[in-house]
Scaffold this motif. Structure first.
Motif, PDB file in Angstrom:
ATOM      1  N   VAL A 161       5.818   3.664  -2.351  1.00  0.00           N
ATOM      2  CA  VAL A 161       5.800   5.021  -1.805  1.00  0.00           C
ATOM      3  C   VAL A 161       5.064   5.040  -0.468  1.00  0.00           C
ATOM      4  N   ALA A 162       3.923   4.360  -0.412  1.00  0.00           N
ATOM      5  CA  ALA A 162       3.156   4.318   0.837  1.00  0.00           C
ATOM      6  C   ALA A 162       3.979   3.706   1.966  1.00  0.00           C
ATOM      7  N   LEU A 163       4.689   2.610   1.678  1.00  0.00           N
ATOM      8  CA  LEU A 163       5.510   1.969   2.709  1.00  0.00           C
ATOM      9  C   LEU A 163       6.642   2.877   3.160  1.00  0.00           C
ATOM     10  N   ALA A 164       7.285   3.568   2.203  1.00  0.00           N
ATOM     11  CA  ALA A 164       8.388   4.454   2.559  1.00  0.00           C
ATOM     12  C   ALA A 164       7.908   5.628   3.415  1.00  0.00           C
ATOM     13  N   VAL A 165       6.758   6.182   3.057  1.00  0.00           N
ATOM     14  CA  VAL A 165       6.218   7.311   3.833  1.00  0.00           C
ATOM     15  C   VAL A 165       5.794   6.847   5.219  1.00  0.00           C
ATOM     16  N   ALA A 166       5.186   5.678   5.320  1.00  0.00           N
ATOM     17  CA  ALA A 166       4.757   5.152   6.611  1.00  0.00           C
ATOM     18  C   ALA A 166       5.952   4.834   7.507  1.00  0.00           C
ATOM     19  N   ASP A 167       7.086   4.486   6.886  1.00  0.00           N
ATOM     20  CA  ASP A 167       8.265   4.097   7.653  1.00  0.00           C
ATOM     21  C   ASP A 167       9.024   5.287   8.227  1.00  0.00           C
ATOM     22  N   GLY A 168       8.756   6.465   7.732  1.00  0.00           N
ATOM     23  CA  GLY A 168       9.473   7.632   8.253  1.00  0.00           C
ATOM     24  C   GLY A 168       9.717   8.654   7.176  1.00  0.00           C
ATOM     25  N   ARG A 169      10.988   8.910   6.878  1.00  0.00           N
ATOM     26  CA  ARG A 169      11.351   9.929   5.912  1.00  0.00           C
ATOM     27  C   ARG A 169      11.806   9.262   4.605  1.00  0.00           C
ATOM     28  N   PRO A 170      10.979   9.234   3.586  1.00  0.00           N
ATOM     29  CA  PRO A 170      11.377   8.592   2.330  1.00  0.00           C
ATOM     30  C   PRO A 170      12.454   9.409   1.622  1.00  0.00           C
ATOM     31  N   GLN A 233      -4.585  14.096   6.006  1.00  0.00           N
ATOM     32  CA  GLN A 233      -4.714  14.624   7.372  1.00  0.00           C
ATOM     33  C   GLN A 233      -4.650  13.499   8.398  1.00  0.00           C
ATOM     34  N   VAL A 234      -5.199  12.350   8.062  1.00  0.00           N
ATOM     35  CA  VAL A 234      -5.159  11.210   8.979  1.00  0.00           C
ATOM     36  C   VAL A 234      -3.745  10.647   9.064  1.00  0.00           C
ATOM     37  N   SER A 235      -3.145  10.385   7.904  1.00  0.00           N
ATOM     38  CA  SER A 235      -1.766   9.903   7.849  1.00  0.00           C
ATOM     39  C   SER A 235      -1.237  10.144   6.444  1.00  0.00           C
ATOM     40  N   ARG A 236       0.019  10.563   6.347  1.00  0.00           N
ATOM     41  CA  ARG A 236       0.551  10.982   5.050  1.00  0.00           C
ATOM     42  C   ARG A 236       0.655   9.843   4.047  1.00  0.00           C
ATOM     43  N   PHE A 237       0.681   8.600   4.494  1.00  0.00           N
ATOM     44  CA  PHE A 237       0.851   7.497   3.558  1.00  0.00           C
ATOM     45  C   PHE A 237      -0.459   7.003   2.958  1.00  0.00           C
ATOM     46  N   LEU A 238      -1.595   7.361   3.553  1.00  0.00           N
ATOM     47  CA  LEU A 238      -2.868   6.785   3.131  1.00  0.00           C
ATOM     48  C   LEU A 238      -3.279   7.146   1.695  1.00  0.00           C
ATOM     49  N   PRO A 239      -3.061   8.390   1.212  1.00  0.00           N
ATOM     50  CA  PRO A 239      -3.440   8.648  -0.190  1.00  0.00           C
ATOM     51  C   PRO A 239      -2.720   7.746  -1.183  1.00  0.00           C
ATOM     52  N   PHE A 240      -1.490   7.351  -0.861  1.00  0.00           N
ATOM     53  CA  PHE A 240      -0.740   6.492  -1.772  1.00  0.00           C
ATOM     54  C   PHE A 240      -1.218   5.038  -1.679  1.00  0.00           C
ATOM     55  N   VAL A 241      -1.712   4.661  -0.506  1.00  0.00           N
ATOM     56  CA  VAL A 241      -2.374   3.358  -0.391  1.00  0.00           C
ATOM     57  C   VAL A 241      -3.624   3.338  -1.277  1.00  0.00           C
ATOM     58  N   ALA A 242      -4.383   4.441  -1.215  1.00  0.00           N
ATOM     59  CA  ALA A 242      -5.592   4.518  -2.037  1.00  0.00           C
ATOM     60  C   ALA A 242      -5.257   4.424  -3.520  1.00  0.00           C
ATOM     61  N   ASP A 243      -4.166   5.073  -3.933  1.00  0.00           N
ATOM     62  CA  ASP A 243      -3.788   5.010  -5.341  1.00  0.00           C
ATOM     63  C   ASP A 243      -3.357   3.605  -5.730  1.00  0.00           C
ATOM     64  N   ALA A 244      -2.591   2.933  -4.862  1.00  0.00           N
ATOM     65  CA  ALA A 244      -2.181   1.556  -5.149  1.00  0.00           C
ATOM     66  C   ALA A 244      -3.404   0.647  -5.273  1.00  0.00           C
ATOM     67  N   VAL A 245      -4.386   0.849  -4.395  1.00  0.00           N
ATOM     68  CA  VAL A 245      -5.607   0.049  -4.458  1.00  0.00           C
ATOM     69  C   VAL A 245      -6.348   0.328  -5.768  1.00  0.00           C
ATOM     70  N   SER A 246      -6.364   1.590  -6.191  1.00  0.00           N
ATOM     71  CA  SER A 246      -7.083   1.936  -7.426  1.00  0.00           C
ATOM     72  C   SER A 246      -6.447   1.242  -8.633  1.00  0.00           C
TER      73      SER A 246
END
Length: 491
Positions: A161-170, A233-246
């Motif tokens: 999900v994080a990669l798809a959001v970072a890439d544009g429109r998932p 607020q910083v970037s839409r993909f970051l919360p999903f990165v945090a979840d993957a890390v968790s």
């Protein structure tokens, strides 16, 4: 779309038989469904003590359960408990961080609220279905394996999900698929993790471990939404990165545990020397009956146990009622023109109160008779529900939900500790799945029922109905708690 107050994430591991997963009970009651992407239900919340372990209540489902042996005479138990707490807190923090922003992401991509609700409903249903199925291999000796690979798969799903959001429109199919994979995996993790406390903690340590799990979830409820909002607020993909890390942290912690998490009765009895079963149809029929019996073992145990029936009724009722109360507050605040910020106030106040309650619950549980503690919590909820019927502003709602979350951990510690001690180790996952499914189903239905009741006459109607239900529960608990929980003091 935030999670109801006091509801620790329940995508987080529930390491004991579920007894209601917030503004309701939290870690000790049956675990609530994952709150990704929509709000999950409030759940009832959840040190070492000296002296011998408490004697479980009289055996309601067969021979009286014996006190659980200390599983780690070499001292590895303390290390494994810290790893379990770390996995729980990390997972809860990631779930709160991404769960609060996923609805915002979907709406920002142009999807309708109906689509958001559909994804929430489907993911919740997936968790309710998978939990009982995953409990069978967990109780069969694969508990640690299921936990590890479930966390790994969940991490990969959120990373996609994080990669798809970072890439544009998932795409919506990608998001829906990832959410379903994550929810399936999380349900498997939760089912397998039930019973972990009984395998890594000495009986007298159970209340402290339960309270530590609850404290981690409540702390995540305070910090997670703020972290998710800031990262979004910083970037839409970051919360999903945090979840993957968790999830990755949870997987590492599980793998690092020295206990194999296999209960003495987990393995299927050895068939060596048994007569060969007939091939073909009779063998398939026998295998089918064995599979059905394995799935039904948890239900049978709960049905025949006075203690577990008490846990089931209490946590299911409280989980559903508190979810309905939360949505009643949402409806009232929306009618009053308040935005999302006031609900943040309610959630923050509830999480902080739940954290305080979790830290003080073990000491109170040691000093009070378990039945008396549960009855006191049951009656104290009634005036709080009545107060919600008259409340109108966010500060009043915040104070009342905070009071709920302050007292719920005591009920959680009492019920969960007793459920752990009374449930045979090789049935912990399946019994917990029954309790969690009942509570999850009630919490999933509560928002719809609250909306139907509020539509014709306003939000005060569902709140009044909830107060009546809590009064009935308090009367029933007063009549049953003493016999079901026993007269002994909590550990």
């Amino acid at each position: 779309m935030e999670r109801p107050p006091g509801a620790s994430s329940t995508a987080r591991p529930s390491a004991a038989p579920a007894t209601t997963s917030g503004a309701a009970p939290t870690a000790a009651l049956p675990a609530a469904p994952d709150d990704r992407p929509a709000a999950g239900p409030p759940r009832p919340s959840s040190c070492p003590s000296s002296g011998p372990p408490p004697r479980p209540p009289s055996a309601p489902f067969g021979p009286e359960p014996r006190p659980l042996p200390h599983p780690h005479p070499s001292g590895h138990g303390s290390r494994d408990i810290r790893l379990l707490w770390t996995a729980n807190a990390a997972d809860a923090l990631g779930t709160q961080a991404s769960g609060v922003v996923l609805p915002l992401l979907l709406l920002g991509l142009g999807h309708s609220p109906a689509v958001v609700g559909l994804i929430a409903g489907v993911s919740t249903a997936a968790g309710l279905v998978m939990g009982p199925l995953a409990a069978v291999p967990a109780d069969g000796g694969a508990r640690k394996t299921v936990m590890f690979w479930s966390a790994v798969v969940s991490a990969l799903a959120m990373a996609s999900v994080a990669l798809a959001v970072a890439d544009g429109r998932p795409s919506l199919p990608h998001l829906l698929g990832a959410v379903l994979v994550e929810r399936f995996s999380t349900a498997c993790y939760e089912a397998a993790s039930r019973g972990t406390v009984a395998l890594i903690a000495a009986p007298e340590d159970v209340p402290r471990v339960v309270a530590g799990l609850e404290a981690g979830g409540q702390g995540a409820l305070v910090l997670g939404p703020a972290l998710g909002g800031a990262l979004f607020q910083v970037s839409r993909f970051l919360p999903f990165v945090a979840d993957a890390v968790s999830y990755t942290v949870a997987a590492v912690c599980v793998r690092a545990m020295r206990a194999d998490l296999v209960a003495p009765g987990d393995h299927t009895p050895d068939r060596a020397g048994a007569p060969a079963e007939p091939a073909g149809g009779p063998a398939r029929a026998a295998a089918y009956r064995a599979a059905v019996a394995a799935l039904a073992a948890g239900y049978t145990l709960v049905r025949d146990s006075a203690l577990l029936r008490l846990v089931l009724v209490w946590t299911t009722t409280v989980g559903g009622v508190l979810t309905a109360l939360y949505y009643g507050a949402v409806f009232t605040l929306q009618e009053g023109g308040h935005g999302a910020a006031p609900m943040g106030v309610v959630l923050a106040a509830s999480g902080a109160a739940g954290l305080v309650g979790s830290l003080t619950a073990p000491r109170l549980a040691r000093r009070l008779r378990p039945g008396r503690a549960l009855v006191a919590v049951s009656w104290l909820m009634i005036p709080l529900a009545a107060g919600l019927a008259a409340a109108s502003g966010p500060w009043a709602y915040g104070a009342l939900f905070a009071a709920f979350c302050l007292i719920m951990p005591l009920a959680t510690v009492v019920l969960q500790s007793r459920a752990i001690q009374a449930t045979p180790q090789h049935l912990q996952a399946r019994a917990g799945a029954v309790l969690a499914t009942a509570a999850g189903g009630a919490a999933a239905l509560a928002p719809a029922l609250a909306g139907l009741l509020a539509a014709p006459a306003g939000a005060a109607v569902p709140t009044g109905v909830c107060a009546v239900l809590l009064a009935a529960l308090a009367l029933w608990t007063t009549a049953r708690a003493g016999r079901s929980l026993g007269p002994e003091r909590a550990a």
